[in-house]
Design an enzyme around this catalytic site. Structure first.
Site, PDB file in Angstrom:
ATOM      1  CB  VAL A 292      18.528  60.258  -4.924  1.00 46.30           C
ATOM      2  CG1 VAL A 292      17.604  59.164  -5.446  1.00 46.30           C
ATOM      3  CG2 VAL A 292      19.501  60.706  -6.017  1.00 46.30           C
ATOM      4  CB  CYS A 293      16.910  60.250   0.252  1.00 40.89           C
ATOM      5  SG  CYS A 293      18.403  59.234   0.243  1.00 40.89           S
TER       6      CYS A 293
END
Length: 195
Positions: A60-61
């Site tokens: 996700v980052c």
């Protein structure tokens, strides 16, 4: 330490960071040329958007970091500096950026809070000892004006961070879903209308 909130002063910091920009164009004579020290005193008179992510080399980052990258010019137009922070080392940041296509030309620095001092002072460390997914908007007086935290599995909305920055900089009453250019609320007129 509890999560800092609106009205709190953002903590002082002095952290090693991977520089922003296209790393392939850096005239580096040695590995240290890719790194710099960033302090809380470096952006006087500017707004800061300080966002924390849990770990490099995750899923996700990079989507969030890439979204901040795409809107970097918009933030710069509003005299705001984006600063990304995680507990990873500056070398991990370098390796991640070198390997991930969406991060190769990231225009803002990636700060290394490997000692977890800033993460702890800001109250973003979770039980696993990594930063939660937290965003702060800090005004030119170093006062926190916005805080957002999401679960590790949910990416933040960078468009919303920009919208909130616009609303804060308008110094007016802004209705739900207000966007830059929309009319703001006039409390006097609203009070007259309700009388």
């Amino acid at each position: 330490m509890p999560l800092l909130t609106i009205g709190d002063q953002f903590p002082a910091y002095q952290l090693t960071a991977l520089i922003g920009g296209d790393l392939s164009k850096v005239d580096a004579k040695q590995p240290g040329d890719y790194f710099t020290t960033i302090t809380s005193d470096e952006h006087p008179g500017k707004w800061r958007v300080v966002f924390f992510w849990p770990k490099d080399f995750t899923f996700v980052c990079p989507t969030e970091i890439a979204a901040f990258s795409k809107l970097n010019d918009e933030f710069e137009d509003r005299d705001a500096q984006i600063l990304g922070v995680s507990i990873d080392s500056e070398f991990a940041h370098f390796q991640w950026r070198a390997q991930h296509n969406d991060l190769k030309t990231l225009p803002f620095p990636m700060l290394s809070d490997i000692k977890r001092e800033l993460s702890q002072a800001a109250g973003v460390l979770n039980a696993d000892g990594v930063a939660d997914r937290v965003t702060f908007i800090v005004d030119p007086n170093n006062e926190i004006q916005f805080v957002s935290a999401t679960a590790g599995s949910v990416g933040r909305n960078v468009d919303e961070v920009l919208r909130v920055l616009d609303a804060l900089q308008s110094d007016e009453l802004c209705a739900c879903n207000w966007r830059k250019g929309d009319p703001t609320l006039d409390a006097g007129e609203l009070l007259k209308a309700s009388a």
